[in-house]
Design a protein around this motif. Structure first.
Motif, PDB file in Angstrom:
ATOM      1  N   VAL A  53       7.059  23.795  12.081  1.00  0.00           N
ATOM      2  CA  VAL A  53       6.894  25.244  12.095  1.00  0.00           C
ATOM      3  C   VAL A  53       6.213  26.096  10.817  1.00  0.00           C
ATOM      4  N   SER A  54       7.156  25.174   9.847  1.00  0.00           N
ATOM      5  CA  SER A  54       6.378  25.784   8.252  1.00  0.00           C
ATOM      6  C   SER A  54       4.985  25.161   7.744  1.00  0.00           C
ATOM      7  N   MET A  55       4.745  23.577   8.500  1.00  0.00           N
ATOM      8  CA  MET A  55       3.694  23.188   7.982  1.00  0.00           C
ATOM      9  C   MET A  55       2.683  23.976   7.990  1.00  0.00           C
ATOM     10  N   PRO A  56       1.911  24.469   9.291  1.00  0.00           N
ATOM     11  CA  PRO A  56       0.897  25.071   8.845  1.00  0.00           C
ATOM     12  C   PRO A  56       0.876  25.869   7.343  1.00  0.00           C
ATOM     13  N   PHE A  57       1.754  26.766   7.366  1.00  0.00           N
ATOM     14  CA  PHE A  57       1.670  27.610   6.290  1.00  0.00           C
ATOM     15  C   PHE A  57       1.435  26.831   4.826  1.00  0.00           C
ATOM     16  N   VAL A  58       2.164  26.198   5.004  1.00  0.00           N
ATOM     17  CA  VAL A  58       2.543  24.705   3.727  1.00  0.00           C
ATOM     18  C   VAL A  58       1.079  24.402   3.448  1.00  0.00           C
ATOM     19  N   SER A  59       0.861  24.177   5.034  1.00  0.00           N
ATOM     20  CA  SER A  59      -0.796  23.406   4.456  1.00  0.00           C
ATOM     21  C   SER A  59      -2.109  23.739   3.645  1.00  0.00           C
ATOM     22  N   LEU A  60      -1.725  25.364   4.247  1.00  0.00           N
ATOM     23  CA  LEU A  60      -2.909  26.528   4.213  1.00  0.00           C
ATOM     24  C   LEU A  60      -2.867  26.816   2.285  1.00  0.00           C
ATOM     25  N   ILE A  61      -1.438  26.573   1.988  1.00  0.00           N
ATOM     26  CA  ILE A  61      -1.437  26.960   0.079  1.00  0.00           C
ATOM     27  C   ILE A  61      -2.324  25.528  -0.565  1.00  0.00           C
ATOM     28  N   PHE A  62      -2.070  24.465  -0.235  1.00  0.00           N
ATOM     29  CA  PHE A  62      -3.061  23.338  -0.442  1.00  0.00           C
ATOM     30  C   PHE A  62      -4.199  22.870   0.017  1.00  0.00           C
ATOM     31  N   SER A  63      -4.446  24.046   1.223  1.00  0.00           N
ATOM     32  CA  SER A  63      -5.684  24.173   1.040  1.00  0.00           C
ATOM     33  C   SER A  63      -6.672  25.054   0.866  1.00  0.00           C
ATOM     34  N   PHE A  64      -6.584  25.883   0.158  1.00  0.00           N
ATOM     35  CA  PHE A  64      -6.484  27.031  -1.227  1.00  0.00           C
ATOM     36  C   PHE A  64      -7.072  26.211  -2.383  1.00  0.00           C
ATOM     37  N   GLY A  65      -6.139  25.674  -2.666  1.00  0.00           N
ATOM     38  CA  GLY A  65      -7.020  24.259  -4.117  1.00  0.00           C
ATOM     39  C   GLY A  65      -7.514  23.273  -3.761  1.00  0.00           C
ATOM     40  N   ASP A  66      -7.500  23.128  -2.520  1.00  0.00           N
ATOM     41  CA  ASP A  66      -8.282  21.297  -1.844  1.00  0.00           C
ATOM     42  C   ASP A  66      -9.530  22.186  -1.666  1.00  0.00           C
ATOM     43  N   SER A  67      -9.621  23.459  -0.955  1.00  0.00           N
ATOM     44  CA  SER A  67     -10.984  24.472  -0.821  1.00  0.00           C
ATOM     45  C   SER A  67     -12.197  24.228  -2.017  1.00  0.00           C
TER      46      SER A  67
END
Length: 575
Positions: A53-67
């Motif tokens: 359940v947490s993975m979508p939210f964790v992915s968003l945090i990583f995605s900020f820097g990556d994007s």
């Protein structure tokens, strides 16, 4: 800068030079995710559910820097394609500033996350969700900049160093996981702590490389000159990529909800495991796509449109051959792969995931390679449009099929159909763009240049006028957006205390709104932003001291108002 970066003369060689290290990085990153999930699955089903359940939210945090890193990468590559290196240096600094701003927003939102999680459900699984998320959110700065710098280093043709240190970080994480989870008896928290500790190493290395001048693209404030155009161009790539991940998070949450109803807690665990394996299987395609983005930026900046077309077909061909080979191996080893996650007794479900997953995987190269081509062009808004439509179609199909079939197969069928349709859409659209590039950019630069032309004062004056016009338009757009958002927030602040019929909240809100009004006047009329910001800090203090036990939601909205006031201050200061 030590050497000029040339990806134009030998694009295929540059493609392989960049892609091989990136593929290695993507594979190890995916393996880390699988091992991490495998260790957690040994704790309990509740722990696996919490991480899933947490993975979508964790992915968003990583995605900020990556994007933001991909946005800076794309713009820097285009500038280097036309030999405007100072603008490339300036783009790097703009990207760093944006990443810091986004990190501040994450921290601000995190202050209210705990209350939201606990208010939803205080069951064991949801408490574990928060236990896993706390360290990730606290060290979001580290994760964001590791992803950001790994992208910007690729723009200068350096994918080897990010790969070495991030792969080393993942190996360390794999080693630390069982120590923190079992030996130190930290459970789900241990997996999160291991991730944080292992990510600090590449963060320190990347910061050292830039600050010590060991990169080809220097990090120095002497190259910084605020240009709204650069921010807009970075956002053109960063925002669609982030929203793409955000839409995936929405879709994943929706699918998890369907699976919980149809299969119980094992549904999200199976879906999470499938996504982990999909990440591993698609690692080569992601590596090809990321390498292609940097090469495409250089070719696009140099107006090498025929070479762009050839690179697109070449990357697609390589990706499809790789995918076929990978999926043959997966079909043979599918049961062994899922056994890592302690998923047993579900051979039928795993069989159909493997079969339809092969169809999905053969569609993915068209989506990934095409979207990274668009990133290299700086036209990621098209990718966002396609992603929005695809997620909408996928969600609608799953919803309808869930009613018709009344079982979990609706998820797999909906994803398969939408992936096939949009593989075709991406390919047709890219062919259309290639057919029109020569006509569209025949006598036009693909990116605005800021190089000084000493031979033409008229051109310099024209650029100044364009810059002033650009700033004026940017002011109007951002100012109106900020004011609209402020108005909504202020209305909410007033309505919230009235709705709970609590006079202390209402009185505190009125006092804060009075200070807010005076602060707006000081900014817009008297040009006193310092005093104005002081007023907002005082207002926030009032809210926290007198209203904390009554209205956390009101406090959140008022802080949002403050942020938009700061934004307005910056806009009005633009020259």
């Amino acid at each position: 800068m030590n050497d000029k970066i040339d990806m134009v003369s030998l694009p295929k060689k540059s493609f392989w030079h960049l892609s091989i290290p990136i593929i290695v990085f993507c594979i190890f990153d995916a393996i880390y995710g699988i091992v991490d999930m495998a260790w957690i699955s040994q704790i309990s089903v509740h722990a696996s559910f919490a991480v899933g359940v947490s993975m979508p939210f964790v992915s968003l945090i990583f995605s900020f820097g990556d994007s933001i890193g991909q946005g800076a990468n794309s713009l820097m590559s285009r500038y280097m394609g036309i030999d405007d290196y100072e603008s490339a240096y300036n783009s790097l600094i703009h990207g760093i500033i944006l990443t810091n701003i986004i990190w501040f927003f994450i921290v601000l939102c995190a202050l209210f996350t705990q209350g939201i999680v606990y208010s939803v459900d205080q069951a064991n699984s949801y408490l574990l969700v928060w236990d896993y998320l706390i360290p990730i959110i606290a060290f979001a700065y580290v994760f964001m900049f590791v992803n950001f710098f790994s992208e910007t280093l690729q723009s200068e043709g350096n994918s080897r160093i990010p790969t070495i240190f991030i792969v080393s970080s993942n190996i360390l994480n794999i080693i630390l996981d069982p120590i923190f989870i079992f030996n130190l008896n930290l459970g789900v928290k241990g997996a999160s702590y291991a991730t944080v500790l292992s990510s600090v190493i590449p963060f320190i290395v990347f910061v050292y490389l830039y600050l010590s001048g060991r990169t080809k693209i220097p990090l120095s404030m002497k190259y910084f000159k605020f240009r709204p155009y650069i921010l807009v161009e970075i956002f053109k790539v960063a925002l669609p990529n982030f929203l793409d991940d955000g839409l995936w998070a929405f879709s994943a949450s929706f699918i998890n909800g369907i699976l919980v109803i149809r299969m119980g807690e094992i549904g999200p665990v199976l879906y999470s495991a499938s996504n982990k394996l999909k990440t591993l299987l698609s690692s080569p395609i992601k590596g090809y796509g990321r390498a292609l983005m940097s090469v495409v930026g250089h070719l696009f900046g140099a107006h090498k449109f025929d070479e762009l077309n050839e690179m697109y077909k070449y990357a697609l061909k390589v990706s499809l051959i790789t995918t076929v080979a990978v999926m043959i191996g997966f079909i043979i080893l599918r049961d062994y792969a899922f056994s890592f996650f302690s998923i047993t007794g579900m051979q039928t479900e795993i069989f159909w995931i493997a079969i339809l997953g092969t169809v999905i995987m053969l569609s993915i190269p068209f989506s990934i390679i095409s979207s990274k081509m668009l990133d290299g062009f700086g036209k990621s808004m098209y990718s966002l449009l396609f992603t929005c439509i695809k997620i909408g179609l996928e969600t609608a199909l799953i919803f309808v099929l869930n009613i018709m079939l009344a079982n979990a197969n609706c998820v797999l069928i909906g994803i398969t159909v939408s992936e096939i349709i949009f593989a075709i859409v991406y390919y047709v659209f890219l062919r259309y763009l290639f057919n029109n590039f020569d006509r569209k950019y025949e006598n036009k630069d693909v990116v605005k240049t800021f190089k000084v032309d000493n031979e033409s004062l008229k051109e310099d004056e024209k650029n100044n006028k364009d810059s002033a016009k650009e700033n004026k338009v940017m002011k109007k757009i951002l100012l109106n957006v900020a004011l609209i958002a402020m108005t909504i927030a202020v209305i909410w602040i007033v309505l919230s205390p009235i709705s709970v019929n609590n006079y202390p909240i209402f009185l505190g809100g009125i006092i804060c709104l009075a200070i807010c009004t005076v602060s707006i006047y000081l900014i817009t009329r008297l040009n006193r932003p310092t005093i104005s910001l002081l007023g907002f800090f005082i207002s926030t203090a009032i809210l926290f001291i007198f209203m904390h036990s009554y209205g956390n939601e009101s406090i959140l909205w008022f802080i949002i108002v403050e942020i938009f006031i700061v934004l307005i201050t910056i806009i009005l200061k633009l020259k």
